[in-house]
Write an enzyme that holds these catalytic residues in place. Structure first.
Site, PDB file in Angstrom:
ATOM      1  N   HIS A 171       1.882   3.794   2.288  1.00 62.08           N
ATOM      2  CA  HIS A 171       1.821   2.612   1.412  1.00 62.08           C
ATOM      3  C   HIS A 171       2.783   2.824   0.248  1.00 62.08           C
ATOM      4  O   HIS A 171       3.310   3.920   0.054  1.00 62.08           O
ATOM      5  CB  HIS A 171       0.393   2.328   0.951  1.00 62.08           C
ATOM      6  CG  HIS A 171      -0.236   3.380   0.074  1.00 62.08           C
ATOM      7  ND1 HIS A 171      -0.363   4.699   0.467  1.00 62.08           N
ATOM      8  CD2 HIS A 171      -0.782   3.311  -1.175  1.00 62.08           C
ATOM      9  CE1 HIS A 171      -0.968   5.379  -0.494  1.00 62.08           C
ATOM     10  NE2 HIS A 171      -1.215   4.567  -1.508  1.00 62.08           N
ATOM     11  N   ASP A 178       3.065   7.270  -6.097  1.00 61.59           N
ATOM     12  CA  ASP A 178       2.848   8.699  -5.790  1.00 61.59           C
ATOM     13  C   ASP A 178       3.161   9.041  -4.329  1.00 61.59           C
ATOM     14  O   ASP A 178       3.212  10.220  -3.965  1.00 61.59           O
ATOM     15  CB  ASP A 178       1.422   9.153  -6.170  1.00 61.59           C
ATOM     16  CG  ASP A 178       0.324   8.324  -5.535  1.00 61.59           C
ATOM     17  OD1 ASP A 178       0.468   7.093  -5.463  1.00 61.59           O
ATOM     18  OD2 ASP A 178      -0.689   8.914  -5.110  1.00 61.59           O
ATOM     19  N   HIS A 179       3.410   8.018  -3.509  1.00 60.93           N
ATOM     20  CA  HIS A 179       3.715   8.266  -2.091  1.00 60.93           C
ATOM     21  C   HIS A 179       5.182   7.979  -1.732  1.00 60.93           C
ATOM     22  O   HIS A 179       5.623   8.323  -0.646  1.00 60.93           O
ATOM     23  CB  HIS A 179       2.788   7.434  -1.193  1.00 60.93           C
ATOM     24  CG  HIS A 179       1.357   7.839  -1.331  1.00 60.93           C
ATOM     25  ND1 HIS A 179       0.692   8.569  -0.374  1.00 60.93           N
ATOM     26  CD2 HIS A 179       0.474   7.651  -2.351  1.00 60.93           C
ATOM     27  CE1 HIS A 179      -0.544   8.815  -0.791  1.00 60.93           C
ATOM     28  NE2 HIS A 179      -0.706   8.260  -1.987  1.00 60.93           N
ATOM     29  N   HIS A 233      -4.678  15.347  -1.319  1.00 62.49           N
ATOM     30  CA  HIS A 233      -4.606  14.236  -2.293  1.00 62.49           C
ATOM     31  C   HIS A 233      -5.685  14.392  -3.374  1.00 62.49           C
ATOM     32  O   HIS A 233      -6.538  13.519  -3.563  1.00 62.49           O
ATOM     33  CB  HIS A 233      -4.735  12.895  -1.544  1.00 62.49           C
ATOM     34  CG  HIS A 233      -4.305  11.695  -2.341  1.00 62.49           C
ATOM     35  ND1 HIS A 233      -5.153  11.022  -3.190  1.00 62.49           N
ATOM     36  CD2 HIS A 233      -3.121  11.039  -2.419  1.00 62.49           C
ATOM     37  CE1 HIS A 233      -4.515  10.002  -3.729  1.00 62.49           C
ATOM     38  NE2 HIS A 233      -3.278   9.992  -3.288  1.00 62.49           N
TER      39      HIS A 233
HETATM   40 ZN   LIG Z   1      -2.114   8.229  -3.590  1.00 62.58          ZN
HETATM   41 ZN   LIG Z   2      -2.535   4.717  -3.235  1.00 62.14          ZN
END
Ligand SMILES: [Zn+2]
Ligand SMILES: [Zn+2]
Length: 296
Positions: A60, A64-65, A263
């Site tokens: 997504h 942070d990704h 995570h």
């Molecule tokens: Zn995340």
């Molecule tokens: Zn997220």
């Protein structure tokens, strides 16, 4: 097969934990799942060249990704990247990828192809397939499975016992077909055996949702987000994230063999509490750390 967790933090990185990124290495394939900020340096620390990446699977578009993507594309554009990079992601990925080249001066571009995908299988070759499942994270978000295909192998002891020498027909046996050898019928079911393929599933940010169990079904190795300890369950529900107990429930219900938690929220320094809590519910739990390798 080897999986390297390059980054294991949630929204805010810590001194020991980088933003989300995981690399799956299988023969010539190097599949990167997410590319948080700093992922390129994690590649260097893991002594893996990012030029070897063959596919990127984006779960997504939360920062942070993906914030490491512009930098990675810049590096690949300036290196000897000859392949077409396949980038898979949820709806909106085409728009976001075009923004990268609009907002950042990356100069040379590599050849890349963006595939927006939904539930189900989206890639297949002779050796493995890739599947996706939509999750509940408040915006388009996908879990991924890498499913290695079963392999039929020739039973060398059977060949020896029946005095069958190397010959071109053995290839047919390996395809599961019966053959005639020196006027005798050789059954593939007797002369070969099947090695089951491995399944690895990656569940990123999500609230409780049935698709997590569906996609993780019978995984040999399940990577699952576990942002919070169970005592912060309310916060997890509010923010569409999972707790340790949620992750172990998915592992149990999906009949997965090994669970790896990842995570983690920045509020946790020592992750032993995660391991301790998880093992009360699902014994075969491990904790992901930056640059840790998991072999299968
Ligand atoms: Zn995340
Ligand atoms: Zn997220």
């Amino acid at each position: 097969m080897e999986i390297t967790t390059l980054g294991t933090s949630s929204m805010v990185p810590t001194a020991n934990r980088n933003h989300s990124a995981t690399l799956l290495s299988y023969k010539n394939e190097k599949i990167l799942i997410d590319c948080g900020e700093g992922t390129q340096r994690q590649f260097r620390k893991a002594r893996i060249s990012p030029v070897k990446i063959t596919k990127i699977l984006i779960t997504h578009w939360h920062g942070d990704h993906v914030l490491g993507l512009p930098g990675l594309m810049l590096t690949l554009g300036h290196s000897d990247y000859k392949k077409t990079l396949d980038i898979y992601g949820p709806k909106g990925t085409k728009k976001f990828m075009s923004y990268i080249y609009k907002f950042f001066d990356t100069r040379s571009k590599i050849d890349y192809k963006v595939h927006e995908i939904e539930n189900g299988m989206f890639f297949e070759n002779n050796e493995f397939k890739l599947e996706a499942a939509e999750l509940d994270h408040g915006e388009a978000c996908l879990a991924y499975s890498f499913i290695e295909k079963d392999k039929r192998k020739i039973d060398k002891k059977y060949l020896e016992k029946h005095k069958i020498k190397a010959n071109p027909k053995l290839k047919l046996l390996q395809e599961g077909k019966n053959i005639i050898y020196k006027d005798k019928k050789i059954l593939a079911s007797k002369a070969t055996f099947v090695v089951p393929g491995k399944k690895i599933t990656f569940i990123p940010d999500t609230g409780i949702c049935k698709n997590t169990i569906k996609i993780a079904k019978n995984s040999d190795l399940l990577f699952c987000e576990s942002t919070f300890l169970t005592e912060l369950q309310e916060k997890a529900r509010e923010t569409h994230h999972l707790t340790v107990k949620d992750a172990t429930n998915i592992a149990k219900k999906s009949k997965s063999k090994r669970l790896v938690l990842t995570h983690f929220s920045q509020r946790y320094n020592d992750l032993k509490v995660f391991e301790k809590e998880a093992k009360q519910h699902f014994k075969n739990t491990e904790i992901a750390e930056d640059l840790k390798k998991f072999k299968l």
